[in-house]
Scaffold this active site. Structure first.
Site, mmCIF file in Angstrom:
data_model
loop_
_atom_site.group_PDB
_atom_site.id
_atom_site.type_symbol
_atom_site.label_atom_id
_atom_site.label_comp_id
_atom_site.label_asym_id
_atom_site.label_seq_id
_atom_site.Cartn_x
_atom_site.Cartn_y
_atom_site.Cartn_z
ATOM 1 N N GLU A 60 -2.638 -9.327 2.709
ATOM 2 C CA GLU A 60 -3.095 -10.660 2.319
ATOM 3 C C GLU A 60 -2.205 -11.739 2.940
ATOM 4 O O GLU A 60 -2.697 -12.760 3.438
ATOM 5 C CB GLU A 60 -3.082 -10.818 0.789
ATOM 6 C CG GLU A 60 -3.954 -9.821 0.060
ATOM 7 C CD GLU A 60 -3.258 -8.512 -0.297
ATOM 8 O OE1 GLU A 60 -3.710 -7.853 -1.244
ATOM 9 O OE2 GLU A 60 -2.255 -8.140 0.351
ATOM 10 N N CYS A 91 -0.522 -7.787 -4.857
ATOM 11 C CA CYS A 91 0.745 -7.814 -5.591
ATOM 12 C C CYS A 91 0.964 -9.228 -6.144
ATOM 13 O O CYS A 91 0.249 -10.169 -5.783
ATOM 14 C CB CYS A 91 1.903 -7.398 -4.687
ATOM 15 S SG CYS A 91 2.335 -8.630 -3.428
#
Length: 138
Positions: A60, A91
């Site tokens: 990401e 995360c």
């Protein structure tokens, strides 16, 4: 609740394709991400591990970095895919990064290589997100 994946979307195809480029020699856990910018451009990222584990980069974060490097600063959709038994959420650090560049209602699709998806939003992934308003005084 996860459901069977419908016909592939262009973001899912982009995330799936870039996942193959991941550098994951230590965990063997490849992740691909694709984001759609406000300008309508798809940016991709994959995880890049380092033998000094904390120095790696998430998929990401890589997609966001590509978007920013191209001069864009707002994302409108996100897709992340991994070879896992259930869809893997970003995360904590990546949730904060997504919140920096996308609105709370931005759609986030989490997918597995087996064809399971979970659709959520940035706001659902990171309730109570820290943002610039927290640094303002009244």
């Amino acid at each position: 609740m996860p459901q069977s994946m419908p016909e592939k979307t262009s973001l899912l195809e982009a995330a799936t394709a870039v996942r193959e480029n991941a550098h994951a020699p230590y965990s063997n856990f490849k992740v691909g991400a694709a984001i759609l910018s406000k300008g309508g451009v798809t940016y991709q990222g994959c995880n890049v591990e380092n033998v000094a584990y904390p120095e790696g980069t998430c998929a990401e974060a890589g997609a966001i970095a590509a978007m920013v490097a191209a001069g864009e600063k707002e994302l409108t959709e996100v897709c992340v895919i991994a070879d896992s038994p259930a869809p893997v959420p970003p995360c904590g650090g990546c949730r904060q990064k997504l919140a920096e560049f996308g609105a709370r209602d931005v759609k986030v699709t989490l997918a597995t290589t087996d064809g399971t998806i979970l659709t959520t939003t940035i706001g659902d992934l990171l309730p109570g997100a820290f943002d610039a308003s927290h640094m303002e005084r009244s």
